[in-house]
Design a protein around this motif. Structure first.
Motif, PDB file in Angstrom:
ATOM      1  N   GLY A 264      63.637  52.562  26.667  1.00 17.74           N
ATOM      2  CA  GLY A 264      63.503  53.129  25.322  1.00 17.74           C
ATOM      3  C   GLY A 264      62.163  54.161  25.341  1.00 17.74           C
ATOM      4  O   GLY A 264      62.533  55.244  24.809  1.00 17.74           O
ATOM      5  N   ARG A 265      61.259  53.944  26.217  1.00 19.34           N
ATOM      6  CA  ARG A 265      60.327  54.714  26.306  1.00 19.34           C
ATOM      7  C   ARG A 265      60.882  56.257  27.300  1.00 19.34           C
ATOM      8  O   ARG A 265      60.399  57.259  26.995  1.00 19.34           O
ATOM      9  N   LEU A 266      61.823  55.926  28.057  1.00 30.05           N
ATOM     10  CA  LEU A 266      62.478  57.060  28.808  1.00 30.05           C
ATOM     11  C   LEU A 266      63.131  57.863  27.903  1.00 30.05           C
ATOM     12  O   LEU A 266      63.302  59.056  27.999  1.00 30.05           O
ATOM     13  N   MET A 267      64.150  57.193  26.814  1.00 29.44           N
ATOM     14  CA  MET A 267      64.857  57.911  26.052  1.00 29.44           C
ATOM     15  C   MET A 267      63.976  58.726  24.921  1.00 29.44           C
ATOM     16  O   MET A 267      64.245  59.704  24.638  1.00 29.44           O
ATOM     17  N   ALA A 268      63.038  57.934  24.463  1.00 31.93           N
ATOM     18  CA  ALA A 268      62.098  58.504  23.376  1.00 31.93           C
ATOM     19  C   ALA A 268      61.481  60.054  23.721  1.00 31.93           C
ATOM     20  O   ALA A 268      61.517  60.649  23.104  1.00 31.93           O
ATOM     21  N   GLY A 299      71.853  60.094  21.167  1.00 29.72           N
ATOM     22  CA  GLY A 299      73.196  61.016  21.691  1.00 29.72           C
ATOM     23  C   GLY A 299      73.200  61.015  23.204  1.00 29.72           C
ATOM     24  O   GLY A 299      73.555  61.993  23.565  1.00 29.72           O
ATOM     25  N   LEU A 300      72.870  60.009  23.995  1.00 30.63           N
ATOM     26  CA  LEU A 300      73.082  59.978  25.337  1.00 30.63           C
ATOM     27  C   LEU A 300      74.281  59.653  26.000  1.00 30.63           C
ATOM     28  O   LEU A 300      74.865  58.788  25.481  1.00 30.63           O
ATOM     29  N   GLY A 301      74.799  60.092  27.415  1.00 35.36           N
ATOM     30  CA  GLY A 301      75.815  59.514  28.161  1.00 35.36           C
ATOM     31  C   GLY A 301      75.314  58.385  28.619  1.00 35.36           C
ATOM     32  O   GLY A 301      74.028  57.949  28.761  1.00 35.36           O
ATOM     33  N   LEU A 302      76.253  57.311  28.923  1.00 35.13           N
ATOM     34  CA  LEU A 302      75.767  55.938  29.737  1.00 35.13           C
ATOM     35  C   LEU A 302      76.477  55.967  30.974  1.00 35.13           C
ATOM     36  O   LEU A 302      77.735  56.024  31.108  1.00 35.13           O
TER      37      LEU A 302
END
Length: 375
Positions: A264-268, A299-302
């Motif tokens: 979550g921190r990485l994405m935020a 809105g990221l790829g997985l």
């Protein structure tokens, strides 16, 4: 379902030998090449005869610790309703709160969590992907010819070409040599030999500092990469965010993170364009679904890491772009095989994960223990 409860838990620890040494994700020199992978298997049974299979893994170290922690937790599963997966996950994690909510503590829980989801899907007579709500029947897959940046270039190219001939959809090349120029020449040759039409990814294995990552990342723009993976230490969230903002090439990161909070921190922070979680490493399918929801929100790829036998189901249930890492290491552990078709891994149509432990897996098992309800 009346009186639905878990009445038996079987745990086993197995060490899968690798056909060839593989690289690691630690900075150069911190760990020797990988020669085996430890697996914790959990097999659950219910009073009505239902069953579920789950697993977790540890590389380089930690397998016996996973098994030891799982043995402490297993008796607490007996009598639990297997449908209450979220509550059971919280119970097991909370009961070992002093061990933390990430790392070995939750990775031991992961094997049980995967088994519970497998059981649920088997009971529904659905593949796990369809139980979760599949968006696709097959997921693009990529292959890494070698996890070592020092593998001779002809071997890398030959392995990549064989993988493409088998039907794999993309190639990921590992870099991170002390001589950056050697890495760049390596990538130039690979792109030239494979052609511009092959999706190409680069994994830097956390080997660069911020300045090097930016400088090399700018040079790599001309290769039209699908993503640049782990250019920095995985916990350098700010560095990843700055790099992702500076490059046109998408940045991938996250496979070594061990919790929803870390992802979550990485994405935020905007630290990646593709988030790369590993379900057993983050504690199982239950927390992995939370990571997928956050990734969708951003809105990221997985891009899943390792264990395609599990991750093909999860990636198929992600609404945005998804890739699965093609790794054939686990094949000897199971009776079934995944199918590759036109650059994609096909989601199995068997109920649950669609996996059965092989007879060979028993030969690599060093310990097993079963817990059952007492009369």
């Amino acid at each position: 379902m009346p009186d639905d409860r878990i009445d038996r838990v079987r745990l086993s620890l197995a060490f899968l030998p690798l056909a060839a040494p593989a690289g690691g994700k630690a900075p150069a020199g911190h760990r020797p090449p990988l020669t085996e992978v430890a697996f914790l298997f959990a097999e659950l049974g219910t009073v009505d005869g239902g069953s579920g299979l789950g697993f977790s893994h540890a590389m380089h170290a930690g397998g016996p610790a996973l098994y030891a922690h799982a043995k402490e937790l297993a008796p607490r599963l007996l009598g639990e309703d297997p449908n209450d997966i979220g509550r059971v996950w919280e119970k097991l994690v909370s009961s070992a709160a002093s061990a933390g909510r990430a790392g070995l503590a939750t990775q031991a829980v992961a094997a049980v969590d995967v088994a519970l989801w497998d059981l649920k899907a088997r009971r529904a007579n659905l593949p796990l992907a369809k139980l979760l709500g599949a968006y696709r029947r097959a997921v693009p897959c990529f292959h890494t010819p070698s996890g070592l940046p020092t593998t001779p270039l002809p071997e890398v190219v030959d392995s990549a070409q064989r993988a493409l001939a088998r039907g794999v959809g993309g190639i990921k090349v590992t870099v991170g040599q002390p001589d950056v120029a050697a890495d760049l020449e390596r990538l130039r040759v690979v792109r030239d030999r494979l052609g511009d039409g092959v999706p190409l990814m680069v994994d830097a294995n956390q080997q660069w500092d911020r300045a090097t990552a930016l400088r090399v990342g700018r040079v790599l723009e001309r290769l039209n990469l699908v993503w640049l993976e782990e250019p920095l230490d995985v916990h350098d969230v700010d560095g990843h965010a700055a790099l992702a903002g500076a490059l046109d090439t998408p940045v991938g990161a996250g496979e070594l993170l061990t919790s929803v909070d870390e992802h979550g921190r990485l994405m935020a922070a905007g630290g990646c364009d593709h988030v790369q979680p590993d379900a057993p490493r983050v504690g199982g399918i239950t927390p992995f679904l939370r990571i997928m929801a956050l990734a969708d929100q951003h809105g990221l790829g997985l891009v899943t890491h390792f264990a395609p036998e599990l991750h093909v189901h999860l990636a198929a249930a992600y609404p945005r772009t998804a890739w699965v890492e093609h790794v054939d290491w686990l094949e000897p552990l199971f009776e079934e095989r995944l199918e590759i078709r036109a650059g994609r891994l096909v989601v199995p149509d068997r109920p649950g994960l669609g996996l059965t432990l092989s007879a060979q897996a028993a030969t690599w098992t060093t310990d097993r223990l079963e817990f059952t309800e007492t009369a």
